[in-house]
Scaffold this active site. Structure first.
Site, PDB file in Angstrom:
ATOM      1  NE  ARG A  75      70.277  48.594  92.943  1.00  0.00           N
ATOM      2  CZ  ARG A  75      68.986  48.934  92.700  1.00  0.00           C
ATOM      3  NH1 ARG A  75      68.128  48.991  93.696  1.00  0.00           N
ATOM      4  NH2 ARG A  75      68.575  49.231  91.493  1.00  0.00           N
ATOM      5  CD  GLN A 115      62.217  47.019  82.741  1.00  0.00           C
ATOM      6  OE1 GLN A 115      61.584  46.469  83.635  1.00  0.00           O
ATOM      7  NE2 GLN A 115      62.713  46.341  81.715  1.00  0.00           N
ATOM      8  CB  VAL A 117      67.895  53.308  88.758  1.00  0.00           C
ATOM      9  CG1 VAL A 117      66.393  53.176  88.575  1.00  0.00           C
ATOM     10  CG2 VAL A 117      68.434  52.212  89.676  1.00  0.00           C
ATOM     11  CG  HIS A 144      61.587  51.571  86.577  1.00  0.00           C
ATOM     12  ND1 HIS A 144      61.821  50.230  86.392  1.00  0.00           N
ATOM     13  CD2 HIS A 144      60.308  51.762  86.175  1.00  0.00           C
ATOM     14  CE1 HIS A 144      60.731  49.646  85.910  1.00  0.00           C
ATOM     15  NE2 HIS A 144      59.800  50.551  85.768  1.00  0.00           N
ATOM     16  CB  CYS A 152      63.433  67.045  99.644  1.00  0.00           C
ATOM     17  SG  CYS A 152      62.752  67.496 101.251  1.00  0.00           S
ATOM     18  CB  CYS A 155      60.585  70.921  99.749  1.00  0.00           C
ATOM     19  SG  CYS A 155      62.334  70.664  99.390  1.00  0.00           S
ATOM     20  CB  CYS A 200      66.081  68.386 101.837  1.00  0.00           C
ATOM     21  SG  CYS A 200      65.643  69.738 100.735  1.00  0.00           S
ATOM     22  CB  THR A 239      63.932  43.174  80.672  1.00  0.00           C
ATOM     23  OG1 THR A 239      62.971  43.289  81.725  1.00  0.00           O
ATOM     24  CG2 THR A 239      63.216  43.036  79.327  1.00  0.00           C
ATOM     25  CB  VAL A 265      71.866  34.932  79.166  1.00  0.00           C
ATOM     26  CG1 VAL A 265      73.030  35.889  78.960  1.00  0.00           C
ATOM     27  CG2 VAL A 265      71.083  35.314  80.403  1.00  0.00           C
TER      28      VAL A 265
HETATM   29  C1  BV8 Z   1      52.984  51.166  88.785  1.00  0.00           C
HETATM   30  C2  BV8 Z   1      63.514  51.098  90.448  1.00  0.00           C
HETATM   31  C3  BV8 Z   1      50.900  52.314  89.063  1.00  0.00           C
HETATM   32  C4  BV8 Z   1      63.914  50.923  91.870  1.00  0.00           C
HETATM   33  C5  BV8 Z   1      61.935  49.319  89.855  1.00  0.00           C
HETATM   34  C6  BV8 Z   1      49.840  44.768  86.748  1.00  0.00           C
HETATM   35  C7  BV8 Z   1      49.858  43.458  87.132  1.00  0.00           C
HETATM   36  C8  BV8 Z   1      50.585  43.076  88.278  1.00  0.00           C
HETATM   37  C9  BV8 Z   1      51.307  43.985  89.027  1.00  0.00           C
HETATM   38  C10 BV8 Z   1      51.283  45.268  88.628  1.00  0.00           C
HETATM   39  C11 BV8 Z   1      50.540  45.675  87.516  1.00  0.00           C
HETATM   40  N1  BV8 Z   1      50.735  46.989  87.375  1.00  0.00           N
HETATM   41  C12 BV8 Z   1      51.543  47.423  88.365  1.00  0.00           C
HETATM   42  C13 BV8 Z   1      51.880  46.389  89.134  1.00  0.00           C
HETATM   43  C14 BV8 Z   1      52.713  46.437  90.290  1.00  0.00           C
HETATM   44  C15 BV8 Z   1      54.211  46.457  89.958  1.00  0.00           C
HETATM   45  C16 BV8 Z   1      54.670  45.196  89.273  1.00  0.00           C
HETATM   46  O1  BV8 Z   1      54.804  45.111  88.087  1.00  0.00           O
HETATM   47  N2  BV8 Z   1      54.981  44.217  90.126  1.00  0.00           N
HETATM   48  C17 BV8 Z   1      55.547  42.950  89.593  1.00  0.00           C
HETATM   49  C18 BV8 Z   1      56.585  42.452  90.566  1.00  0.00           C
HETATM   50  C19 BV8 Z   1      54.457  41.966  89.333  1.00  0.00           C
HETATM   51  N3  BV8 Z   1      54.549  47.619  89.127  1.00  0.00           N
HETATM   52  C20 BV8 Z   1      54.677  48.795  89.781  1.00  0.00           C
HETATM   53  O2  BV8 Z   1      54.500  48.942  90.966  1.00  0.00           O
HETATM   54  C21 BV8 Z   1      55.062  49.985  88.912  1.00  0.00           C
HETATM   55  N4  BV8 Z   1      54.234  51.107  89.240  1.00  0.00           N
HETATM   56  O3  BV8 Z   1      52.540  50.329  88.032  1.00  0.00           O
HETATM   57  O4  BV8 Z   1      52.290  52.247  89.288  1.00  0.00           O
HETATM   58  C22 BV8 Z   1      50.307  51.175  89.754  1.00  0.00           C
HETATM   59  C23 BV8 Z   1      50.758  50.856  91.019  1.00  0.00           C
HETATM   60  C24 BV8 Z   1      50.172  49.763  91.640  1.00  0.00           C
HETATM   61  C25 BV8 Z   1      49.185  48.993  91.007  1.00  0.00           C
HETATM   62  C26 BV8 Z   1      48.740  49.382  89.739  1.00  0.00           C
HETATM   63  C27 BV8 Z   1      49.313  50.474  89.087  1.00  0.00           C
HETATM   64  C28 BV8 Z   1      56.492  50.465  89.266  1.00  0.00           C
HETATM   65  C29 BV8 Z   1      57.474  49.440  88.936  1.00  0.00           C
HETATM   66  C30 BV8 Z   1      58.886  50.034  89.098  1.00  0.00           C
HETATM   67  C31 BV8 Z   1      59.533  49.572  90.361  1.00  0.00           C
HETATM   68  N5  BV8 Z   1      60.940  50.001  90.387  1.00  0.00           N
HETATM   69  N6  BV8 Z   1      63.225  49.799  89.838  1.00  0.00           N
HETATM   70  C32 BV8 Z   1      65.199  50.133  92.013  1.00  0.00           C
HETATM   71  O5  BV8 Z   1      65.783  49.723  91.003  1.00  0.00           O
HETATM   72  O6  BV8 Z   1      65.599  49.961  93.173  1.00  0.00           O
HETATM   73  S1  BV8 Z   1      61.589  47.799  89.129  1.00  0.00           S
HETATM   74  C33 BV8 Z   1      63.118  46.974  88.978  1.00  0.00           C
HETATM   75  O7  BV8 Z   1      62.804  45.600  88.928  1.00  0.00           O
HETATM   76  C34 BV8 Z   1      63.880  47.254  87.710  1.00  0.00           C
HETATM   77  O8  BV8 Z   1      63.857  48.597  87.340  1.00  0.00           O
HETATM   78  C35 BV8 Z   1      63.173  46.353  86.705  1.00  0.00           C
HETATM   79  O9  BV8 Z   1      61.989  46.952  86.236  1.00  0.00           O
HETATM   80  C36 BV8 Z   1      62.777  45.157  87.585  1.00  0.00           C
HETATM   81  C37 BV8 Z   1      63.759  44.029  87.434  1.00  0.00           C
HETATM   82  O10 BV8 Z   1      63.537  43.440  86.181  1.00  0.00           O
HETATM   83  P1  BV8 Z   1      64.761  43.328  85.132  1.00  0.00           P
HETATM   84  O11 BV8 Z   1      65.420  44.644  84.968  1.00  0.00           O
HETATM   85  O12 BV8 Z   1      64.225  42.654  83.963  1.00  0.00           O
HETATM   86  O13 BV8 Z   1      65.823  42.413  85.922  1.00  0.00           O
HETATM   87  P2  BV8 Z   1      65.718  40.852  86.243  1.00  0.00           P
HETATM   88  O14 BV8 Z   1      66.833  40.567  87.169  1.00  0.00           O
HETATM   89  O15 BV8 Z   1      64.332  40.491  86.623  1.00  0.00           O
HETATM   90  O16 BV8 Z   1      66.006  40.124  84.842  1.00  0.00           O
HETATM   91  C38 BV8 Z   1      67.263  40.283  84.239  1.00  0.00           C
HETATM   92  C39 BV8 Z   1      67.136  39.598  82.890  1.00  0.00           C
HETATM   93  O17 BV8 Z   1      68.362  39.790  82.185  1.00  0.00           O
HETATM   94  C40 BV8 Z   1      66.906  38.093  82.989  1.00  0.00           C
HETATM   95  O18 BV8 Z   1      65.921  37.712  82.039  1.00  0.00           O
HETATM   96  C41 BV8 Z   1      68.273  37.502  82.610  1.00  0.00           C
HETATM   97  O19 BV8 Z   1      68.148  36.257  81.940  1.00  0.00           O
HETATM   98  C42 BV8 Z   1      68.802  38.559  81.659  1.00  0.00           C
HETATM   99  N7  BV8 Z   1      70.270  38.662  81.573  1.00  0.00           N
HETATM  100  C43 BV8 Z   1      71.181  38.519  82.576  1.00  0.00           C
HETATM  101  N8  BV8 Z   1      72.446  38.764  82.088  1.00  0.00           N
HETATM  102  C44 BV8 Z   1      72.293  39.086  80.768  1.00  0.00           C
HETATM  103  C45 BV8 Z   1      70.901  39.025  80.445  1.00  0.00           C
HETATM  104  N9  BV8 Z   1      70.421  39.286  79.215  1.00  0.00           N
HETATM  105  C46 BV8 Z   1      71.347  39.631  78.240  1.00  0.00           C
HETATM  106  N10 BV8 Z   1      72.685  39.728  78.492  1.00  0.00           N
HETATM  107  C47 BV8 Z   1      73.198  39.455  79.718  1.00  0.00           C
HETATM  108  N11 BV8 Z   1      74.508  39.553  79.919  1.00  0.00           N
HETATM  109 ZN    ZN Z   2      63.342  69.704 101.134  1.00  0.00          ZN
END
Ligand code: BV8
Ligand code: ZN
Length: 296
Positions: A75, A115, A117, A144, A152, A155, A200, A239, A265
């Site tokens: 990435r 969202q 990174v 995110h 690290c 630490c 680290c 998103t 899209v």
């Molecule tokens: C948390 C960083 C406290 C790392 C990422 C409530 C209900 C259910 C589940 C949960 C809930 N609360 C929390 C959860 C759990 C979880 C969650 O939501 N799970 C999902 C799968 C159901 N959330 C978490 O864990 C969050 N933490 O809530 O902490 C907590 C913890 C546990 C339980 C309760 C509370 C942390 C979430 C963050 C995770 N890290 N990224 C990395 O990137 O490696 S998330 C990562 O995935 C991205 O950052 C982003 O958020 C997500 C991907 O989504 P999109 O960015 O929208 O991408 P996607 O491919 O899906 O869609 C692209 C869109 O673009 C499409 O619609 C497409 O049509 C469109 N598109 C494409 N091309 C174009 C376009 N649009 C316009 N123009 C174009 N050209």
């Molecule tokens: Zn360290």
């Protein structure tokens, strides 16, 4: 009750923009799609036949830090070779108070909550900076985390490190994998010994990418909740609105009587209840709707 149809009338949208006081943008992978960064949905969601979301977890890192570091190396390399696109630039320009005053003269605040990174919004802000005009540094919120932050695991010392590769072993593993693929061999996961993974610089412990993994809490959440609470206009850009808490921000703005405009899209969660839906690549639709494209 006739089904609500979101408008795609640019004049109507610009009238809402003109009157908006507190504007937020919630952006996702689609914002960077035109820059060549794979999204999480569809083909982009897989890396070496592994589901990207399953690798973005503390459990996956604990189980196989070599695999997860190779995923983030991939990435990092993609992001380093990418350029901000017209949608990144349009949002960076909206972060410049003087530019925003001409498009949204009633706006007191503007925040881009991404969202992503990949750091492309930061690079776009740098690209639009001139002696006269500077984007408001506090406008961008990378909820995110950042791909190029290296933290690290012991630490928590964190450095912003753009080196490519981040360490010798990641470069070697990448080349070895490419050679295998080129030789038509079945993909094998190269396991990098723990001692050869990024360390680290303070305590020499294992480091991890400075991103928020699934199941991990979001340090910026208290600030984000305040911004969502006061917002009267939310632009939802590229998103799928499936990951919480980001996925509920637009809905909260509408619950508070604010307006929502979706740029995607395709139909995505929440598009049907949005006030506006501009279907198409956001790199085209966003500059157009904001009157920042050459047709303006
Ligand atoms: C948390 C960083 C406290 C790392 C990422 C409530 C209900 C259910 C589940 C949960 C809930 N609360 C929390 C959860 C759990 C979880 C969650 O939501 N799970 C999902 C799968 C159901 N959330 C978490 O864990 C969050 N933490 O809530 O902490 C907590 C913890 C546990 C339980 C309760 C509370 C942390 C979430 C963050 C995770 N890290 N990224 C990395 O990137 O490696 S998330 C990562 O995935 C991205 O950052 C982003 O958020 C997500 C991907 O989504 P999109 O960015 O929208 O991408 P996607 O491919 O899906 O869609 C692209 C869109 O673009 C499409 O619609 C497409 O049509 C469109 N598109 C494409 N091309 C174009 C376009 N649009 C316009 N123009 C174009 N050209
Ligand atoms: Zn360290």
């Amino acid at each position: 009750m006739p089904r609500h149809i979101p408008s795609n009338n640019i004049q109507e949208f610009r009238a809402i923009l003109h009157a908006a006081k507190h504007i937020i943008v919630v952006a996702g992978a689609g914002l960077s799609a035109a820059s060549g960064i794979p999204t999480f949905r569809g083909a982009g969601g897989m890396w070496r036949s592994l589901d990207a979301m399953s690798l973005a977890t503390p459990e996956a890192f604990a189980k196989d830090p070599s695999l997860v570091w190779q995923f983030y190396h991939y990435r990092r390399e993609k992001a380093l070779r990418a350029e901000p696109n017209a949608a990144h630039v349009a949002l960076a320009k909206l972060s410049i108070p003087s530019v925003r005053a001409s498009i949204a003269p009633s706006s007191k605040t503007f925040h881009l909550i991404t969202q992503n990174v990949d750091g492309l919004s930061t690079r776009a802000a740098r690209a639009v900076t001139t002696a006269q005009e500077t984007p408001d540094a506090s406008a961008l919120l990378e909820m995110h985390g950042r791909l190029f932050d290296v933290r690290c695991t012991k630490c928590s010392h964190t450095t912003l490190d753009f080196s490519s590769p981040l360490c010798q072993a990641l470069g070697d593993a990448d080349r070895a994998h490419e050679d295998e693929v080129a030789a038509g061999k079945k993909e094998t996961q190269i396991s990098i010994p723990l001692e050869d993974l990024p360390k680290c610089s303070v305590c020499n412990s294992l480091t991890r990418p400075g991103v928020v993994w699934f199941g991990e809490s979001i340090p910026l959440l208290p600030q984000l909740d305040k911004l969502v609470e006061q917002a009267d206009l939310c632009l939802v850009v590229g998103t799928s609105s499936l990951v919480q808490p980001a996925a509920s921000f637009a809905w909260q703005v509408q619950e508070n009587g604010g307006r929502v405009a979706v740029f995607n899209v395709e139909d995505s969660l929440g598009t049907d209840t949005a006030d506006f839906f501009f279907q198409g690549g956001c790199e085209i639709e966003l500059p157009r709707a904001l009157g920042m494209d050459d047709t303006a």
